[in-house]
Design an enzyme around this catalytic site. Structure first.
Site, short mmCIF file in Angstrom:
data_model
loop_
_atom_site.label_atom_id
_atom_site.label_comp_id
_atom_site.label_asym_id
_atom_site.label_seq_id
_atom_site.Cartn_x
_atom_site.Cartn_y
_atom_site.Cartn_z
N SER A 1 0.84 -1.21 -0.02
CA SER A 1 0.14 0.09 -0.04
C SER A 1 0.62 1.23 -0.06
CB SER A 1 -0.76 -0.25 1.24
OG SER A 1 -0.07 -0.04 2.35
N CYS B 1 1.73 -6.71 1.74
CA CYS B 1 1.02 -6.06 2.57
C CYS B 1 -0.01 -6.88 3.46
CB CYS B 1 0.40 -4.96 1.73
SG CYS B 1 -1.05 -3.84 2.53
N GLU C 1 4.73 6.89 9.46
CA GLU C 1 4.65 7.51 8.46
C GLU C 1 5.16 9.07 8.84
OE1 GLU C 1 2.89 6.87 5.15
OE2 GLU C 1 3.50 4.87 5.57
N1 DGL Z 1 0.96 -2.37 4.52
C1 DGL Z 1 -0.03 -2.38 5.50
C2 DGL Z 1 0.19 -3.67 6.34
O1 DGL Z 1 0.99 -4.13 6.19
C3 DGL Z 1 0.27 -1.22 6.48
C4 DGL Z 1 -0.10 0.08 6.06
C5 DGL Z 1 -1.53 0.28 5.52
O2 DGL Z 1 -2.26 0.42 6.26
O3 DGL Z 1 -1.76 0.74 4.40
O4 DGL Z 1 -1.16 -3.94 6.93
#
Ligand code: DGL
Length: 273
Positions: A11, A73, A158
């Site tokens: 993401s 992700c 972030e």
């Molecule tokens: N990359 C997402 C995960 O591993 C975290 C960041 C998001 O919420 O997009 O769940």
């Protein structure tokens, strides 16, 4: 040069923590990373939205010549992967594969616990999907899985506030809420790509006996194993050691933040989906 890289999708930035482990374990291959920074975070979005975004990004990586895409992700793996594998992939050209991060983690996480109680930390979306309890239950039916959503951890990271004193409050809060579910938890899985950046602080907030497990290396080991068992896929991958980065948002902004996740500088290119 025409490449057949391993596609890595996230993401946003978080998947870089997984990519980092993959390139360490398997440096010979070419990698193409896509961060959907324009639409991040996924962790708070509906199943439908995460599915549509993920399908769009995975399809884009296939169209760039990736025969294999890793959805690095957790939220997208939890909410979209199965539908893409079962409903969409059969309609695409033959030989493409998409793998996620939850199953390889579920396959091994039960080996780390002596008490039989595992804690899983993740986004609200990952926790609500129940993917970890379901998948871990398939491999370790006797292990109890306790989940805790940590919705403020991704924004802290972030915004580069994760090392400051302000972060401690929310680290303590979610860990307390997890431990309150069972004092027998001796293994905590970081079931979100961002959380390895909080490793030191998380360790400082839990008992010494508790093992904290990031998943990047688990996913990299699983990919190594997958390629050793799937010669038909392995032989398609190009091996020039290149790493290319794409983002759906501003490339300069991506590059300036990517280092904290990837551990090295990157030069990304913007794409519009
Ligand atoms: N990359 C997402 C995960 O591993 C975290 C960041 C998001 O919420 O997009 O769940």
């Amino acid at each position: 040069m025409s490449l057949s890289p391993i596609g890595v999708f996230d993401s946003g930035f978080g998947g870089l923590t997984v990519l980092r482990e993959m390139v360490t374990a398997l440096p010979q291959y070419d990698y193409l990373y896509l961060g959907d920074n324009a639409r991040t975070p996924y962790g708070t979005r509906s199943f439908e939205t995460v599915y549509h975004y993920t399908l769009e990004c995975v399809t884009y990586l296939f169209d760039q010549g990736c025969p294999l895409v890793i959805v690095a992700c957790n939220t997208a793996s939890a909410k979209a992967l199965r539908t893409i594998q079962q409903r969409d992939l059969p309609k695409m050209r033959a030989g493409l594969r998409v793998l996620g991060v939850i199953r390889p983690t579920a396959e091994v996480i039960g080996n780390s616990t002596r008490t039989g109680h595992v804690g899983v930390l993740g986004t609200s979306g990952t926790v609500a999907s129940e993917s970890y309890p379901i998948e871990i239950g398939k491999f370790f039916p006797d292990v109890s899985v306790h989940q805790q959503a940590c919705p403020l951890w991704v924004p802290l990271i972030e915004n580069n506030e994760h090392q400051g004193d302000g972060a401690d409050f929310f680290i303590q809060k979610y860990l307390d809420e997890l431990i309150a579910q069972s004092s027998s938890i001796d293994t905590i899985l970081l079931g979100c790509t961002h959380y390895p950046l909080l490793m030191e602080k998380i360790k400082a907030h839990v008992a010494k006996e508790v093992t904290i497990i990031p998943q990047g290396k688990i996913v990299a080991d699983s990919l190594t194993d997958y390629l050793s068992r799937h010669a038909e896929m392995e032989s398609k991958l190009s091996r020039n050691g290149t790493r290319n980065f794409l983002t759906t948002d501003d490339a300069a902004a991506f590059d300036s933040k990517a280092r904290i996740f990837y551990g090295a500088g990157v030069a990304s290119r913007h794409i519009a989906l």
